[in-house]
Design a protein around this motif. Sequence first.
Motif, PDB file in Angstrom:
ATOM      1  N   GLY A  18      57.813  24.379  45.045  1.00 34.03           N
ATOM      2  CA  GLY A  18      57.356  25.769  44.980  1.00 34.03           C
ATOM      3  C   GLY A  18      55.867  25.882  45.242  1.00 34.03           C
ATOM      4  N   ARG A  19      55.098  24.977  44.653  1.00 31.71           N
ATOM      5  CA  ARG A  19      53.649  24.991  44.874  1.00 31.71           C
ATOM      6  C   ARG A  19      53.335  24.725  46.347  1.00 31.71           C
ATOM      7  N   TYR A  20      54.018  23.758  46.933  1.00 31.84           N
ATOM      8  CA  TYR A  20      53.814  23.455  48.353  1.00 31.84           C
ATOM      9  C   TYR A  20      54.193  24.661  49.217  1.00 31.84           C
ATOM     10  N   GLY A  21      55.266  25.326  48.872  1.00 32.16           N
ATOM     11  CA  GLY A  21      55.688  26.512  49.618  1.00 32.16           C
ATOM     12  C   GLY A  21      54.660  27.629  49.535  1.00 32.16           C
ATOM     13  N   ILE A  22      54.104  27.846  48.358  1.00 32.84           N
ATOM     14  CA  ILE A  22      53.085  28.892  48.186  1.00 32.84           C
ATOM     15  C   ILE A  22      51.834  28.550  48.990  1.00 32.84           C
ATOM     16  N   LEU A  23      51.396  27.299  48.942  1.00 36.93           N
ATOM     17  CA  LEU A  23      50.216  26.892  49.711  1.00 36.93           C
ATOM     18  C   LEU A  23      50.456  27.014  51.218  1.00 36.93           C
ATOM     19  N   ALA A  24      51.646  26.648  51.653  1.00 34.11           N
ATOM     20  CA  ALA A  24      51.970  26.767  53.078  1.00 34.11           C
ATOM     21  C   ALA A  24      51.980  28.236  53.501  1.00 34.11           C
ATOM     22  N   TRP A  25      52.513  29.108  52.662  1.00 34.59           N
ATOM     23  CA  TRP A  25      52.543  30.536  52.978  1.00 34.59           C
ATOM     24  C   TRP A  25      51.124  31.109  53.045  1.00 34.59           C
ATOM     25  N   GLN A  26      50.269  30.711  52.126  1.00 28.85           N
ATOM     26  CA  GLN A  26      48.888  31.194  52.144  1.00 28.85           C
ATOM     27  C   GLN A  26      48.153  30.703  53.389  1.00 28.85           C
ATOM     28  N   ALA A  27      48.394  29.465  53.787  1.00 29.25           N
ATOM     29  CA  ALA A  27      47.770  28.943  55.004  1.00 29.25           C
ATOM     30  C   ALA A  27      48.301  29.682  56.235  1.00 29.25           C
ATOM     31  N   PHE A  28      49.572  30.006  56.232  1.00 28.77           N
ATOM     32  CA  PHE A  28      50.171  30.746  57.342  1.00 28.77           C
ATOM     33  C   PHE A  28      49.563  32.143  57.452  1.00 28.77           C
ATOM     34  N   LYS A  29      49.381  32.807  56.335  1.00 31.45           N
ATOM     35  CA  LYS A  29      48.817  34.156  56.341  1.00 31.45           C
ATOM     36  C   LYS A  29      47.332  34.159  56.713  1.00 31.45           C
TER      37      LYS A  29
END
Length: 112
Positions: A18-29
Amino acid sequence: MATPMIAGAAVAAAAVAGRYGILAWQAFKARPRVPRMRRFYEGGFQSSMTRREAALILGVRESVVADKVKEAHRRVMVANHPDAGGSHYLASKINEAKDMMLGKSNNSGSAF
């Protein structure tokens, strides 16, 4: 005793994922926006040049000033000049488009 260990490992794995997913989403945005590919006109030439078609050929808006028309004509003509391997037909259409946009056209059509 093994069941609580497995459950704990599963919860920890879910938290890390979940943490990795949130960080990936923030980097994508946060990534810079890349302009999308332009869509080009898919039709052929009309029998008589219109202002809309002339603007499409030159890659300008229909309500553009003369300086921009001349600049666009030069840019398109350099890429399609017959002396540089371009087509005589396209060169005549580009010149006709410039004349139409500058108001010099007599609607006689291209040489071809």
